[in-house]
Design an enzyme around this catalytic site. Structure first.
Site, PDB file in Angstrom:
ATOM      1  N   HIS A   1       0.791  -1.241   0.000  1.00  0.00           N
ATOM      2  CA  HIS A   1       0.000   0.000   0.000  1.00  0.00           C
ATOM      3  C   HIS A   1       0.815   1.279   0.000  1.00  0.00           C
ATOM      4  O   HIS A   1       0.252   2.367   0.053  1.00  0.00           O
ATOM      5  CB  HIS A   1      -0.932   0.044   1.210  1.00  0.00           C
ATOM      6  CG  HIS A   1      -2.023  -0.968   1.149  1.00  0.00           C
ATOM      7  ND1 HIS A   1      -3.223  -0.727   0.523  1.00  0.00           N
ATOM      8  CD2 HIS A   1      -2.098  -2.231   1.619  1.00  0.00           C
ATOM      9  CE1 HIS A   1      -3.993  -1.801   0.631  1.00  0.00           C
ATOM     10  NE2 HIS A   1      -3.327  -2.729   1.285  1.00  0.00           N
ATOM     11  N   LYS A  13      -8.158  13.763   4.837  1.00  0.00           N
ATOM     12  CA  LYS A  13      -7.298  12.580   4.769  1.00  0.00           C
ATOM     13  C   LYS A  13      -6.335  12.654   5.938  1.00  0.00           C
ATOM     14  O   LYS A  13      -6.303  13.661   6.629  1.00  0.00           O
ATOM     15  CB  LYS A  13      -6.524  12.521   3.456  1.00  0.00           C
ATOM     16  CG  LYS A  13      -5.859  13.855   3.076  1.00  0.00           C
ATOM     17  CD  LYS A  13      -5.164  13.808   1.741  1.00  0.00           C
ATOM     18  CE  LYS A  13      -6.051  13.893   0.541  1.00  0.00           C
ATOM     19  NZ  LYS A  13      -6.265  12.651  -0.174  1.00  0.00           N
ATOM     20  N   ARG A  14      -5.535  11.602   6.159  1.00  0.00           N
ATOM     21  CA  ARG A  14      -4.546  11.699   7.224  1.00  0.00           C
ATOM     22  C   ARG A  14      -3.576  12.846   6.926  1.00  0.00           C
ATOM     23  O   ARG A  14      -3.378  13.215   5.762  1.00  0.00           O
ATOM     24  CB  ARG A  14      -3.777  10.375   7.354  1.00  0.00           C
ATOM     25  CG  ARG A  14      -4.567   9.309   8.075  1.00  0.00           C
ATOM     26  CD  ARG A  14      -4.898   9.682   9.498  1.00  0.00           C
ATOM     27  NE  ARG A  14      -3.725   9.677  10.347  1.00  0.00           N
ATOM     28  CZ  ARG A  14      -3.365   8.659  11.134  1.00  0.00           C
ATOM     29  NH1 ARG A  14      -4.101   7.567  11.199  1.00  0.00           N
ATOM     30  NH2 ARG A  14      -2.275   8.737  11.885  1.00  0.00           N
ATOM     31  N   LYS A  20       1.176  14.312   1.550  1.00  0.00           N
ATOM     32  CA  LYS A  20      -0.176  14.639   1.073  1.00  0.00           C
ATOM     33  C   LYS A  20      -0.348  16.143   0.862  1.00  0.00           C
ATOM     34  O   LYS A  20      -1.315  16.597   0.285  1.00  0.00           O
ATOM     35  CB  LYS A  20      -1.224  14.112   2.049  1.00  0.00           C
ATOM     36  CG  LYS A  20      -1.256  12.585   2.140  1.00  0.00           C
ATOM     37  CD  LYS A  20      -2.296  12.096   3.126  1.00  0.00           C
ATOM     38  CE  LYS A  20      -2.223  10.610   3.401  1.00  0.00           C
ATOM     39  NZ  LYS A  20      -2.848   9.777   2.359  1.00  0.00           N
ATOM     40  N   THR A  60      -8.260   6.828  -1.943  1.00  0.00           N
ATOM     41  CA  THR A  60      -9.635   6.353  -2.132  1.00  0.00           C
ATOM     42  C   THR A  60     -10.616   7.485  -1.844  1.00  0.00           C
ATOM     43  O   THR A  60     -11.736   7.477  -2.355  1.00  0.00           O
ATOM     44  CB  THR A  60      -9.945   5.144  -1.219  1.00  0.00           C
ATOM     45  OG1 THR A  60      -9.491   5.451   0.101  1.00  0.00           O
ATOM     46  CG2 THR A  60      -9.263   3.898  -1.714  1.00  0.00           C
ATOM     47  N   LYS A  83     -14.345   8.801  -3.556  1.00  0.00           N
ATOM     48  CA  LYS A  83     -15.590   9.156  -2.838  1.00  0.00           C
ATOM     49  C   LYS A  83     -16.078  10.524  -3.300  1.00  0.00           C
ATOM     50  O   LYS A  83     -17.276  10.735  -3.503  1.00  0.00           O
ATOM     51  CB  LYS A  83     -15.342   9.150  -1.325  1.00  0.00           C
ATOM     52  CG  LYS A  83     -15.063   7.762  -0.783  1.00  0.00           C
ATOM     53  CD  LYS A  83     -14.468   7.757   0.621  1.00  0.00           C
ATOM     54  CE  LYS A  83     -13.782   6.418   0.865  1.00  0.00           C
ATOM     55  NZ  LYS A  83     -12.861   6.430   2.013  1.00  0.00           N
TER      56      LYS A  83
HETATM   57  C1  4GP Z   1      -2.673   3.790   1.986  1.00  0.00           C
HETATM   58  C2  4GP Z   1      -2.087   4.627   0.850  1.00  0.00           C
HETATM   59  O1  4GP Z   1      -1.352   5.695   1.394  1.00  0.00           O
HETATM   60  C3  4GP Z   1      -3.229   5.128  -0.029  1.00  0.00           C
HETATM   61  O2  4GP Z   1      -2.701   5.809  -1.138  1.00  0.00           O
HETATM   62  C4  4GP Z   1      -4.079   3.963  -0.512  1.00  0.00           C
HETATM   63  O3  4GP Z   1      -5.204   4.436  -1.177  1.00  0.00           O
HETATM   64  C5  4GP Z   1      -4.522   3.132   0.683  1.00  0.00           C
HETATM   65  O4  4GP Z   1      -3.412   2.707   1.443  1.00  0.00           O
HETATM   66  C6  4GP Z   1      -5.302   1.905   0.265  1.00  0.00           C
HETATM   67  O5  4GP Z   1      -4.587   1.172  -0.664  1.00  0.00           O
HETATM   68  N1  4GP Z   1      -1.619   3.301   2.842  1.00  0.00           N
HETATM   69  C7  4GP Z   1      -1.846   3.086   4.156  1.00  0.00           C
HETATM   70  C8  4GP Z   1      -0.678   2.624   4.964  1.00  0.00           C
HETATM   71  O6  4GP Z   1      -2.954   3.245   4.680  1.00  0.00           O
HETATM   72  O7  4GP Z   1      -0.841   2.524   6.204  1.00  0.00           O
HETATM   73  O8  4GP Z   1       0.373   2.358   4.374  1.00  0.00           O
END
Ligand code: 4GP
Length: 792
Positions: free
Chosen positions: A335, A522-523, A528, A630, A634
């Protein structure tokens, strides 16, 4: 259930659970009593679905995080019972929405990958795939955030205090987990995952750590009260908290114990079920025919050596037999390419958790190296691939070696994995690598959170699109239909008014629903680039103050973001945004044009109000850094236009919905790669007056970091020449001007309402690809090789 029966049951529940009746009970109590009725109502389908799974090839989704949010509203919607119960409750003078908002979010995840897991579970149920989720039942979900003087503060999230009516404790299927110095019990709590109007109810099984005889009576008797429950606490500690980090991982023994805990319990569970299915003749050679496991990132990778351990030590298979099974069962999703997220554990930490597991990992590594030597690989090449190197276990390497398939989560991300991050692995196993672009469930993120738009689309297209989101494409037929476009904007306005009310109630800020709602939720992470957004707002502030612009449309900038508690710079950015917010909102000249809102404690249920209300979706990560995103999907589904970089799934959104219908900007990965070594942000600072003005604000009295030196830290990270760190690692200054220009374009475009509405419609119409139904179908067909159970 009919009204009379419902009333009887409702009153029974209220009395049995709380000793109350319809009149004396609180809303919260009513929510719980009502939820229990719904749990009963889905029981039959749940049992039928579980029974069916016994006969088929099953997939298991292992994830340390499931960011579920609330269950009541979504389950009712998926069961097709929302309207019925809304009516029945209304007759009792109860507003169903009042009950729904009583529910605490189950925030058992940080963000991206945890929410993805929740969407995947729901899509699999909606498509009738035999997919079971396995994870951890954290006592404390993701911390709750509030602001004090603009600083992020964190408090615990004890989400199960209200009894958690959506879980079923299955004591009898508990498992024993053995660590080096501790034995604990893993008790499963099953949550139903309801498919969309298909009578399918899959299972999400979350394990809770407990200790049977953790109470030392002797000690208690000797007045050693704390000591008397020490063992119990030590066991419960294992699932006490969700680690509040995404991307960065803390190197804690407890975290690895947590990972091993749910992996061991889940592996034991799957093997036990397999054995039960073949009571007379268990043949583990066929295990991989019936079972496939998806590892959601590296957090569940301990499942690999655990599977080897159980097969060899308990089931008495040889290494070769055990490896033959194990290496045909697992798949792994990556991810993120951020190095800090690539989990690595020092050998002594793994040994402290379980020496036997460390032995097995070392043996996997030894055999792998010997295979590579046999292939005449050079020492350097082998070194690049090793699972255990320099006394450190590389979890991603262990996953890749073992997995049948490895996937990235958007096209660009998978390409970066293949060509850069995991290149040496891709050279070795090119066929293992596949792409599976993420998706989101339209049930929660449209049907539930935006019913007005859902109904309008149904008016235009009929019902079919609801189970096949690619049919949204037919909306394109209405792109020049003025009444449709007007209605679309009217619905947007209603959703903006809904959010405006929430903002007034929770943030005490008056916003104008006719302003452009420009939203970034988002976080909080440097990559970001919430900072870029805040710089833009500050620049706008100066421009308005100095009469450099006039006659611009009104804009409301909305943020929502949590920072990992230990991530200093992310917290500095939160403080900065809050200061910019005060500066703007308190200035009577500027606040006529712009307002800034920072929503406290952004979570799934606040998201349900936020996404439908957006005009502009901010997706502005440094190109190459956001694996997929994601939130971008949305927003798109709810008709927002994306201002975004060529990163993650943005690229695919632009391709499907059209670049012309969105606002792409900024340097591409290729450009950034070509300047990475020579980039000098200090030049931008001195050459560009706007940039200088904005950055100098960090050191000025106009805004105040309350003596925390946080703003100096931000400044230094960008342009301090004496810094030994890489300056402006995320290319904020590089993209600043491009971002300014694209915002000017946004304002121009917005003044043509019809054009805007058409662009919005084109985004909705081309969403189909980003439904998690599409994603799950691809996983099912190409990775898991499972088929839907026939309809029950
Ligand atoms: C996240 C990614 O940062 C995000 O781009 C992606 O959409 C999401 O996973 C789902 O695939 N990564 C994390 C992580 O949440 O903890 O690495």
């Amino acid at each position: 259930m009919e009204k009379e029966e419902f009333l009887l049951q409702f009153e029974k529940n209220l009395f049995n659970l709380f000793g109350k009746d319809l009149h004396t009970s609180t809303k919260k109590e009513k929510y719980i009593a009502f939820s229990k009725i719904i749990m009963n109502e889905l029981a039959e389908d749940w049992k039928k679905t579980s029974d069916k799974h016994k006969n088929s090839r099953n997939a298991y989704y292992f994830s340390a995080e499931f960011l579920i949010g609330r269950s009541l509203g979504n389950n009712l919607l998926n069961m097709g019972l929302d309207e019925k119960y809304s009516q029945i409750l209304k007759e009792l003078d109860i507003d169903i929405n009042d009950l729904e908002i009583q529910e605490e979010d189950a925030a058992l995840g940080n963000g991206g990958l945890g929410r993805l897991a929740a969407c995947f579970m729901e899509s699999a149920a909606s498509l009738d795939y035999p997919l079971t989720g396995y994870g951890v039942r954290y006592r404390q979900g993701l911390f709750k955030q509030y602001f004090h003087n603009g600083f992020q503060m964190e408090v615990g999230d004890n989400w199960t205090l209200d009894k958690d009516p959506w879980s079923r404790r299955v004591e009898s299927e508990s498992k024993i987990i053995r660590y080096k110095n501790q034995v604990v019990k893993a008790v499963p709590y099953d949550m139903p995952v309801v498919g969309y109007k298909n009578h399918v109810v899959n299972t999400l099984r979350l394990w809770q750590a407990e200790c049977d005889d953790g109470f030392d009576f002797q000690k208690f008797n000797n007045f050693q009260y704390d000591d008397s429950v020490k063992e119990k606490n030590r066991a419960e500690d294992i699932t006490r908290v969700l680690y509040p980090n995404d991307i960065q991982r803390p190197g804690k023994v407890l975290r690895l114990k947590q990972q091993y805990f749910f992996c061991s319990a889940s592996i034991q569970d799957i093997i036990e079920k397999y054995e039960k299915n073949f009571p007379n003749d268990v043949n583990f050679e066929d295990f991989a025919k019936y079972n496939t496991i998806q590892l959601n990132d590296t957090h569940p990778v301990m499942a690999i050596p655990e599977m080897m351990r159980v097969l060899m030590d308990d089931k008495k298979l040889s290494w070769k037999q055990a490896w033959n099974v194990t290496s045909n069962v697992f798949n792994y999703t990556n991810h993120t390419i951020l190095q800090e997220a690539m989990e690595k554990w020092s050998v002594d930490v793994v040994e402290e958790v379980s020496p036997r597991i460390m032995d097995i990992i070392a043996e996997i590594d030894r055999r792998f190296v010997s295979d590579l030597v046999g292939l005449y690989y050079s020492v350097d090449r082998i070194d690049n691939l090793r699972i255990v190197k320099d006394n450190t276990v590389n979890m991603a390497h262990l996953a890749i070696l073992t997995a049948v398939k490895i996937n990235g989560v958007a096209k660009i991300h998978t390409e970066i994995l293949k060509n850069e991050t995991l290149k040496s692995w891709h050279d070795l196993y090119p066929d293992k690598f596949v792409n599976k672009t993420n998706g989101i469930t339209p049930r929660r993120w449209l049907f539930y959170s935006n019913p007005e738009l859902t109904n309008f689309i149904t008016e235009l297209l009929g019902e079919d699109w609801k189970t096949d989101l690619t049919k949204l494409k037919e909306l394109e037929n209405f792109q020049d239909d003025e009444s449709v476009l007007e209605k679309l904007m009217e619905i947007k306005l209603h959703n903006k008014i809904r959010l405006k009310k929430y903002i007034k109630e929770h943030e005490n800020i008056d916003v104008d629903e006719n302003s452009i709602f420009d939203i970034q939720v988002k976080r909080l992470h440097e990559y970001k680039r919430q900072l870029l957004n805040a710089f833009h707002i500050l620049n706008l502030y100066y421009k308005i103050k100095n009469n450099e612009v006039s006659d611009i449309p009104k804009q409301t900038y909305i943020f929502g973001a949590k920072a990992a508690p230990g991530y200093f710079r992310a917290k500095a950015i939160i403080k900065f945004i809050n200061e910019v917010k005060n500066l703007v909102n308190n200035d009577d000249v500027v606040n006529k044009y712009i307002k800034v809102v920072f929503l406290e404690n952004f979570n799934v249920s606040i998201g349900e109000l936020v996404y439908p209300a957006a005009d502009v979706s901010e997706q502005i990560s440094t190109a190459g850094k956001e694996a997929s995103g994601t939130g971008n999907m949305k927003f798109m589904l709810n008709g927002a236009l994306t201002v975004g970089t060529y990163d993650g799934a943005n690229i695919e959104i632009f391709n499907h919905a059209g670049e012309d219908n969105n606002f792409p900007f900024g340097a591409t990965v290729d450009v950034l790669n070509s300047i990475r070594d020579t980039y000098n942000p200090v030049e931008y600072y001195y050459k560009d007056e706007n940039i200088k003005r904005v950055l100098d604000t960090l050191l000025s009295d106009l805004i105040n970091d309350s003596g925390s030196f946080m703003f100096l830290d931000i400044y230094n990270s960008l342009v301090n020449r004496d810094s030994s760190f890489k300056l402006d690692e995320y290319f904020v200054l590089k993209d600043f001007n491009d971002y300014e220009q694209i915002h000017e374009k946004i304002l121009q475009t917005y003044s043509d309402k019809k054009k805007w509405a058409k662009m919005s419609l084109m985004n909705i119409a081309n969403f189909g690809e980003f439904s998690s139904d599409r994603t799950i179908k691809e996983y099912a067909e190409e990775i898991w090789r499972i088929v839907p159970n026939e309809k029950i």
